[in-house]
Write an enzyme that holds these catalytic residues in place. Structure first.
Site: not given
Ligand code: S3P
Length: 428
Positions: A313, A93, A21-22
């Site tokens: 996560d 997010g 996903k990231s």
């Molecule tokens: C992510 C960073 C994390 C993670 C999210 C994906 C990313 O959040 O919890 O599921 O892809 O950069 P944070 O950076 O707010 O901790």
């Protein structure tokens, strides 16, 4: 949708997982401001990454999707155009926080919001650095989506986020991409480095000096041919499941093994899990490989400090593992869990209560004693993908049937999750 889980006798087989996903989010966003058509294979099938594609399209960038292959016709650093309506980040997010960095540098105003859960998540963390760089931002009650971003010609800054967050780091680096000069982020606790790795793959100049990560503004980014490794966070559900259900062996092929994510494997190995890495290779600066997990009861342990940030996560499903481990699990320094898709300390505790599992919670963590057994019950995802999947896994090792309500939330990151789980059940 309700998902019913009965106890499994064993879990066996080979699986492949949707693209990380990231990495998928980052490839799509960077491709939009690169020059030429980027081809992304094994793009995440999750709704979150498709929210990113929707936003990219609404910014005037042609995107085509064929199965899990995505083509993004990038128009360069100055190629985004004003959307005709508010951008919809859905549940994501990552989409709202990371894309905002690019939006802050545009010569137009954008409104970006999302669903009910996203509308409760804090945005000051990105609003502060983007204001420092010169953009004008406003949000509901000053901190919640939707946010309105009036772009500007930004100035380069050095910024130290007050929390460990790859999303905030990415937001600032994406803003820095569009800014003359060198923009830096000071990262005391290392978070996932997919942004740095991807930007370099597209041709940006990134430097790392100790905790200071710098980007040289206005690089020429060139379209790429990319493959997204499978999602290690999605793999975590199967790594745990294999350790809860006796006589299980699962082989997970083509998983992303970025050193900034594999603290998960280090922690599991350190607690006694048996995991083998095979066929390790590199793709566009990312590591990919196969994992073979052979189930056994683990010891449990503590997750704190930098480890908490690295495993953020995976903590809900590790809590499930902890309940059946020998010594239990203690999680500290995890206030961030309270502001994820749900308050994950509260939603884990609520479902544990329903399944007869003891847990002591704190403002920034919890303790789950070991040696417990799950009782089949009706639990809820509370609209949070990782909570739904973690408790489907708990159901595999529970006494009696477990019902996961609102199980469809899994589709945010892993629409194929329940089918993949069923595929591993021993038919005997
Ligand atoms: C992510 C960073 C994390 C993670 C999210 C994906 C990313 O959040 O919890 O599921 O892809 O950069 P944070 O950076 O707010 O901790």
């Amino acid at each position: 949708m309700e998902y019913r889980v009965t106890p499994a006798a064993s879990l066996r087989g080979h699986i492949r997982l949707p693209g990380d996903k990231s990495i998928s989010h980052r490839y799509a966003m960077i491709a939009a401001v690169a020059e030429g058509t980027t081809r992304i294979q094994n793009y995440s099938s999750g709704a979150d990454c498709h929210s990113t594609l929707g936003c990219v399209r609404a910014l005037g960038i042609p995107v085509t999707v064929e199965g899990t292959t995505v083509m993004v016709e990038g128009k360069g650093l100055d190629g985004l155009s004003a959307p005709t309506a508010a951008l919809d980040a859905g549940n994501s997010g990552s989409t709202i926080r990371m894309l905002s960095g690019m939006l802050a540098a545009q010569p137009f105003e954008t409104v970006i919001g999302g669903d009910e859960s996203l509308s409760r998540r804090p945005m000051e963390r990105i609003m502060k650095p983007l204001r420092e760089m010169g953009a004008e931002l406003s949000a509901r009650d000053g901190k919640y989506p939707p946010i309105t971003i009036k772009g500007a010609k930004l100035r380069a800054i050095q910024y130290e986020p007050p929390m460990a967050s790859a999303q905030v780091k990415t937001c600032v680096l994406f803003a820095g991409l569009h800014t003359e000069g060198v923009t830096s982020v000071v990262e005391r606790v290392q978070t996932r480095d997919h942004t740095e790795v991807a930007l370099q793959a597209f041709g940006a100049e990134i430097e790392k000096n100790g905790p200071v990560l710098s980007i040289h503004g206005r690089p020429q980014l060139k379209a790429q041919n990319l493959y997204v490794p499978g999602d290690l966070s999605s793999a975590s559900f199967f790594l745990v499941a294999a350790n809860l259900v006796p006589h299980s062996t699962i082989i997970i092929e083509g998983v992303g093994l970025s050193p900034s994510r594999t603290k998960l494997l280090d922690w599991l190995l350190g607690t006694g899990a048996e995991i083998r890495l095979m066929d390790v290779a590199q793709t566009a600066g990312e590591t990919i490989g196969t994992l073979k997990v052979t189930g056994r009861q683990v010891r449990g342990g503590v997750i704190e400090g930098a480890m908490t940030a690295a495993l953020i996560d995976e903590i809900p499903v590790l809590a499930v593992l902890g309940a059946m481990s020998r010594d239990g699990i203690t999680v500290k320094d995890a206030a961030e869990l309270r502001v994820k898709e749900t308050d994950r300390i509260a939603t884990v505790a609520e479902n544990f209560g329903r399944m007869g599992i003891k847990i002591q919670t704190a403002a920034d963590g919890f303790h789950v004693p070991g040696g417990q057994r799950f009782r089949g019950a009706t639990v809820d995802s509370f609209g949070d993908h990782r909570i739904g999947m973690a408790f489907a896994v708990a159901g595999l090792a529970a006494d009696g049937e477990t019902r996961v309500e609102n199980a469809q939330a899994a589709s945010v990151s892993f629409p194929e999750f329940y089918a993949t789980l069923e595929q591993l059940r021993d038919p005997a």
